[in-house]
Structure formats: structure tokens, C-alpha cells
Design an enzyme around this catalytic site. Sequence first.
Site, PDB file in Angstrom:
ATOM      1  N   CYS A 112       5.016  -0.905   0.834  1.00 34.33           N
ATOM      2  CA  CYS A 112       4.253  -1.483  -0.265  1.00 34.33           C
ATOM      3  C   CYS A 112       4.617  -0.789  -1.588  1.00 34.33           C
ATOM      4  O   CYS A 112       5.734  -0.943  -2.049  1.00 34.33           O
ATOM      5  CB  CYS A 112       2.766  -1.423   0.061  1.00 34.33           C
ATOM      6  SG  CYS A 112       1.825  -2.707  -0.761  1.00 34.33           S
ATOM      7  N   HIS A 114       2.115  -3.427   5.924  1.00 33.87           N
ATOM      8  CA  HIS A 114       1.770  -2.041   6.260  1.00 33.87           C
ATOM      9  C   HIS A 114       1.806  -1.758   7.763  1.00 33.87           C
ATOM     10  O   HIS A 114       0.787  -1.973   8.443  1.00 33.87           O
ATOM     11  CB  HIS A 114       0.354  -1.749   5.758  1.00 33.87           C
ATOM     12  CG  HIS A 114       0.227  -1.694   4.277  1.00 33.87           C
ATOM     13  ND1 HIS A 114       0.216  -0.514   3.582  1.00 33.87           N
ATOM     14  CD2 HIS A 114       0.116  -2.680   3.357  1.00 33.87           C
ATOM     15  CE1 HIS A 114       0.093  -0.762   2.277  1.00 33.87           C
ATOM     16  NE2 HIS A 114       0.034  -2.074   2.119  1.00 33.87           N
ATOM     17  N   GLU A 131       1.649   1.122   9.080  1.00 32.76           N
ATOM     18  CA  GLU A 131       0.729   2.257   9.352  1.00 32.76           C
ATOM     19  C   GLU A 131      -0.720   1.791   9.471  1.00 32.76           C
ATOM     20  O   GLU A 131      -1.573   2.543   9.926  1.00 32.76           O
ATOM     21  CB  GLU A 131       0.889   3.321   8.253  1.00 32.76           C
ATOM     22  CG  GLU A 131       0.135   3.089   6.959  1.00 32.76           C
ATOM     23  CD  GLU A 131       0.757   2.019   6.048  1.00 32.76           C
ATOM     24  OE1 GLU A 131       1.718   1.342   6.457  1.00 32.76           O
ATOM     25  OE2 GLU A 131       0.251   1.864   4.905  1.00 32.76           O
TER      26      GLU A 131
HETATM   27  N1  LIG Z   1      -0.999  -1.376  -1.354  1.00 40.09           N
HETATM   28  C1  LIG Z   1      -0.065  -1.185  -2.258  1.00 40.09           C
HETATM   29  O1  LIG Z   1       0.814  -0.341  -2.121  1.00 40.09           O
HETATM   30  C2  LIG Z   1      -0.156  -1.989  -3.533  1.00 40.09           C
HETATM   31  C3  LIG Z   1       1.108  -1.894  -4.361  1.00 40.09           C
HETATM   32  C4  LIG Z   1       0.939  -2.355  -5.780  1.00 40.09           C
HETATM   33  N2  LIG Z   1      -0.041  -1.580  -6.462  1.00 40.09           N
HETATM   34  C5  LIG Z   1       0.630  -3.830  -5.779  1.00 40.09           C
HETATM   35  O2  LIG Z   1      -0.492  -4.216  -5.963  1.00 40.09           O
HETATM   36  O3  LIG Z   1       1.516  -4.609  -5.584  1.00 40.09           O
END
Ligand SMILES: NC(=O)CC[C@H](N)C(=O)O
Length: 227
Positions: free
Chosen positions: A86, A194, A196
Site C-alpha cells: 500500500c 494487504h 499482513e
Molecule cells: N493503507 C495505506 O497504505 C493507504 C495509502 C495511501 N495513504 C492511500 O490512501 O492511498
Amino acid sequence: MKFAVIVFPGSNCDRDMYHAVKDVLKTEADLVWYEGSNLENYDGILLPGGFSYGDYLRCGAVASTSDIMKQIKVHAAKGKPVLGVCNGFQILTEAGLLPGALLRNEKLSFMCHQEPLVVENNETIFTAAYDKGEVVHFPIAHGEGNYFCDEETLKELKANNQIVFTYQNNPNGSVEDIAGIMNKQGNVLGMMPHPERAVEQLLGSDDGLRLFQSMIQNWRDMYAANA
Ligand SMILES: NC(=O)CC[C@H](N)C(=O)O
């Protein structure tokens, strides 16, 4: 295998990443602050999600210029594994360790739910424990996960089998449904979903376990081969 989970100001998935590798997979891991830390003794680098530097300028842009990225580039150049999830993926593209960019989601809203993904390439150090074409379920949580690259880069990604995960139902407008890509050498993976947060059935899926298990197994095999 010892992991460093890099913590920037504004990271907010660092504890989840640490919990996954340390508590669930019982591997050695440290939360490593982005300033004044030495990465030499770590085998794998995990760049977690979040809002590093408040997403100012562009997601991941400020973190990509931090000193610790210089060490991460050295680590990657040695062929050691780097996983960016992410915001971690956004940092890797901003740092030039992966091609392309993450744009605002097509519908311009932050999205947070589970998505089915297709394992496009299982011949990687990150996905060896999956089957090719297998559908796995990981949560997404992003506002800027719309992967974009130019035609030439896309051709290269395809030619080198660098597309590792795609979305089954593209939620954000990513080119060719891309959810995760790796570098040409195959040791740096960036992905928006994600893994994790998919390591215990209680969370709705434990499909992410095998991603970390693949990395650990690969490291053990390499370690045994070099012993
Ligand atoms: N959960 C995250 O890593 C979000 C990544 C980034 N802040 C977004 O909104 O795209």
C-alpha cells in the site's frame, strides 16, 4: 530470517505487519524507525502502509527521499527481498525501485474492503507457495491505488512476468487490473492489497500467510545453499 518493518511518521499499518511476521509467523522482526537506524543486519525489508508524511505532495513522495531509502536501495541491489504494501508500494514507485505510479482511485473515494486477487506469477520468492491462477482474498485500504504506467513499461512488465497479482474485479481503475508488481530482478514486490491483514481466519482470510511463508522458505533455501 530477520525482518525490518520500517516506520515513517504517519505509517499506520506497521503494527499489523509486525504482528503478522513476529506473532503469527514467529519470525524475528523489529519495528525500525526511519531515522538513525542501520539495516545491514536485516534479511528482509517490509515497507508497511499508512499515510507517511500525511500523504503530502503525493502519497509516498516525501518518504521516498528519506535517508533510510538509500539503505533500502543498497539492500535491494544486493538481491535481498523488499516488500512494500500500500503506502509501501507508493514509496517504492516514488523511489524508482518499481516502475509506474499510483494515482487517485478512479471513483475518487477511499476504499476499504476485501478483494479477490489472482496470483498471476507464482514463480517468485513472494508467491512460490501459491498456485498460478489461484484466487486469494486480501483487504484493500487506499485512496490512491490506481496503478498506472505507460505502454512501453506495461509491455516490459508483461514480457518479464513482473505482474504478480491482479484484481478479479478491478476496484480502482488500475491498468490491466494490476494489484502488485515486482522489479525485473524479482526481489522487490509492491502491492496495494494487504497480505499482513489476511493472516488469521478471524480477520476474514489467512491467504496472506503464504506470501510471508514463501519469503521465509526462499531465505532458508538460500541460506542452506550458501552454508
Ligand atoms: N493503507 C495505506 O497504505 C493507504 C495509502 C495511501 N495513504 C492511500 O490512501 O492511498
